[in-house]
Design an enzyme around this catalytic site. Structure first.
Site, PDB file in Angstrom:
ATOM      1  N   SER A 142       0.678  -1.169   0.019  1.00  8.06           N
ATOM      2  CA  SER A 142      -0.024   0.164  -0.110  1.00  8.06           C
ATOM      3  C   SER A 142       0.974   1.323  -0.104  1.00  8.06           C
ATOM      4  CB  SER A 142      -1.005   0.088   1.178  1.00  8.06           C
ATOM      5  OG  SER A 142      -1.918   0.981   1.249  1.00  8.06           O
ATOM      6  N   ASP A 289      -2.948   6.602  -3.371  1.00  9.28           N
ATOM      7  CA  ASP A 289      -1.976   5.941  -2.734  1.00  9.28           C
ATOM      8  C   ASP A 289      -1.560   4.813  -3.737  1.00  9.28           C
ATOM      9  OD1 ASP A 289      -3.929   3.936  -2.235  1.00  9.28           O
ATOM     10  OD2 ASP A 289      -2.999   3.626  -0.610  1.00  9.28           O
ATOM     11  N   ASP A 291      -1.365   1.591  -4.209  1.00  5.87           N
ATOM     12  CA  ASP A 291      -1.994   0.670  -4.915  1.00  5.87           C
ATOM     13  C   ASP A 291      -3.309   0.819  -5.201  1.00  5.87           C
ATOM     14  OD1 ASP A 291      -2.695   0.875  -2.224  1.00  5.87           O
ATOM     15  OD2 ASP A 291      -3.297  -1.329  -1.978  1.00  5.87           O
ATOM     16  N   ASP A 293      -5.881   1.850  -3.454  1.00 10.69           N
ATOM     17  CA  ASP A 293      -7.449   1.503  -2.585  1.00 10.69           C
ATOM     18  C   ASP A 293      -7.874   2.751  -1.791  1.00 10.69           C
ATOM     19  OD1 ASP A 293      -5.280   1.439  -0.770  1.00 10.69           O
ATOM     20  OD2 ASP A 293      -5.975  -0.315   0.004  1.00 10.69           O
TER      21      ASP A 293
END
Length: 542
Positions: A142, A289, A291, A293
């Site tokens: 992440s 961010d 990734d 999500d």
């Protein structure tokens, strides 16, 4: 030291990665006690957040041996014949870890489907349900620092695992032997997915209730992550113009060279996107961010000034928007550390409301009819008749925010105007955080024990009207280490240890009635939060 060297040599003998073999060979040759202890004195623990840690050799690092052991444990819990979808981001080793996972799962008699390229986490979460899989794996850390990587596990409902599944997988991992003895790559059991899965995801999120207004100029950054291509495709498919991206941050780069920390909430992370927004006179800033999500939102304040909205502000705006765009028996949900405003919005509209523990793994289990969920840490899942993604989705949320902003612009208004409307209707709900980082985790345990042993009677001049020990499973919630104080005047404080960092995290909220100008109420709320924060620092004693 002898035991550390023995474990290091055993690890070295099975490690398939030349990079970590070279690293570990050097440490063994030098017999470096500090570095060997850091890698072999503990191990990464698998839990509901999966695994996350620094790249390197040994059980306390993310590496190919750790990943293969984890995949083997997952395979034992699922059993032969089950189907697992695997995705990955663009961090160091992510693609290799994904293929190692596929090799171990197929070798154990499972069917693995591999996403076609480095893609956002919500695409993986969507694919689990779209393909009718039994589980999913996303290789990502992440918004962690560049040297980290991680491993998230989803169950067949498309949401992240919760107890007791995490404990079952953890126990199975511990029972795995040498990875160089694992069977790998059974023929015919790996499917390399094509671009169609991305198209299916885009079809699902562009079918969300997005209104009809489309005139909007958006400045965007994926912060060197994997969001750009998917978000741009989503905007074009929904009828918006392509967002203008920060060129230095448009393409995936695991070094994250332009930011100190690849998290939109961190100081400095949004500097380049706000500069682009000023130069291009954009209507809206959106950041994902790495990734993709999470979704951060920035709005113009006039005079070339911009500010980032809080997760609670975006959550309240999107929650009321989704309620207004849907019908029937519905539920919206957020967490115990997010603002209480969503509950008041739900009550005003006759919609069911759920409050869960922190994390989307709990939000997705809030109850039937869930059409919207959010957490204050910039995570949102937006739905219509149902939720296309059973996890936080920074791409779908960005679309919904753009639709909301475009609708407001068509009426000659802005997101700030909509926030003022909510403040007038429900009271101004202002939130902030206090995080205390420690070197010794015992200090956090000691602070929590002291707060439980010596009940707090007041904070910042506000009487504590009710204190909830969340470890007792308050209100039907699963037990968790935390304390919640409901204060006079509608204020609230939640204190809990971080699940991923050596921090004690405190979430503060004050509610100020709006009787005159909203700006005056905001100033008052800011002062009250500052006073409450200072009182809390003294009470914590850290």
């Amino acid at each position: 030291m002898t035991d550390l060297l023995k474990r290091a040599r055993e690890w070295l003998a099975q490690d398939p990665d030349p990079d970590t073999r070279a690293e570990l060979s050097d440490l063994v040759e030098r017999a470096d006690p500090a570095e060997l202890s850091a890698r072999f004195g503990a191990k990464l623990e698998f839990g509901t957040a999966g695994l996350r840690g620094e790249l390197g050799a040994g059980p306390n690092r993310m590496n190919r041996v750790t990943v293969m052991r984890t995949a083997a444990g997952l395979a034992r819990v699922l059993g032969p014949g089950k189907h697992v979808v695997i995705g990955y981001d663009a961090r160091y080793k992510s693609d290799r870890f994904a293929r190692d996972t596929a090799a171990v799962l197929t070798g154990a008699g499972l069917h693995a489907s591999l996403l076609p390229q480095a893609l956002p986490t919500p695409v993986l979460a969507f694919a689990v349900r779209a393909l009718g899989a039994d589980a999913g794996v996303m290789v990502t850390a992440s918004h962690n620092p560049p040297r980290d990587n991680g491993y998230k596990v989803y169950w067949g409902d498309g949401s992240q695992i919760v107890p007791p599944v995490d404990a079952e997988i953890s126990a199975a991992i511990d029972a795995v032997g040498r990875v160089d003895e694992l069977p790998l790559d059974a023929p015919g059991t790996l499917t390399e997915l094509g671009e169609e899965i991305i198209d299916d995801y885009l079809d699902a999120i562009t079918a969300l209730p997005l209104g009809t207004a489309r005139e909007l100029s958006v400045a965007y950054t994926p912060l060197h992550g994997v969001g750009s291509g998917t978000l741009t495709g989503a905007f074009l498919a929904a009828g918006f113009e392509s967002p203008r991206a920060v060129e230095e941050q448009r393409n995936p780069d695991p070094a994250f060279p332009t930011v100190a920390f690849p998290n939109p909430e961190e100081p400095g992370a949004m500097d380049l996107i706000f500069a682009l927004a000023r130069a291009s006179e954009a209507d809206l800033v959106i950041a994902n961010d790495p990734d993709a999500d999470r979704c951060a939102v920035g709005v113009p304040m006039g005079g070339g000034q911009w500010r980032m909205l809080t997760g609670d502000e975006v959550g309240a705006l999107l929650g009321e928007y989704v309620i207004g765009q849907t019908s029937g028996d519905r539920m919206v949900a957020t967490t115990i550390v997010s603002s209480t405003l969503l509950g008041k919005i739900a009550a005003a509209h006759g919609v069911r409301y759920g409050e869960t523990l922190t994390g989307f793994k709990w939000i997705m289990r809030a109850g039937p009819g869930l059409v919207f969920g959010y957490e204050e840490a910039l995570g949102y899942s937006v739905g219509g008749a149902s939720l296309p993604v059973h996890d936080k989705d920074g791409i779908g949320a960005a679309l919904a925010v753009a639709a909301l902003a475009a609708g407001a612009k068509a009426d000659g208004r802005s997101l700030l105007d909509l926030l003022d409307d909510q403040a007038r209707t429900y009271g101004l709900h202002a939130t902030s955080q206090l995080s205390v980082r420690v070197e010794d985790l015992a200090l956090i345990a000691g602070a929590m024990a002291r707060l439980r042993a010596e009940p707090v009677a007041e904070l910042g001049g506000r009487a504590v009207e009710r204190a909830d020990d969340l470890a007792e499973g308050v209100g039907g919630l699963p037990p968790t280490d935390g304390l919640r104080y409901l204060l006079a005047g509608g204020a609230r404080v939640v204190i809990r240890p971080s699940g991923t960092e050596p921090k004690l995290k405190c979430y503060l909220e004050v509610v100020v009635p709006v009787t005159g100008e909203v700006a005056e109420a905001r100033q008052r709320a800011s002062a009250e939060l500052a006073e409450l924060t200072e009182a809390l620092r003294v009470t914590l004693g850290l």
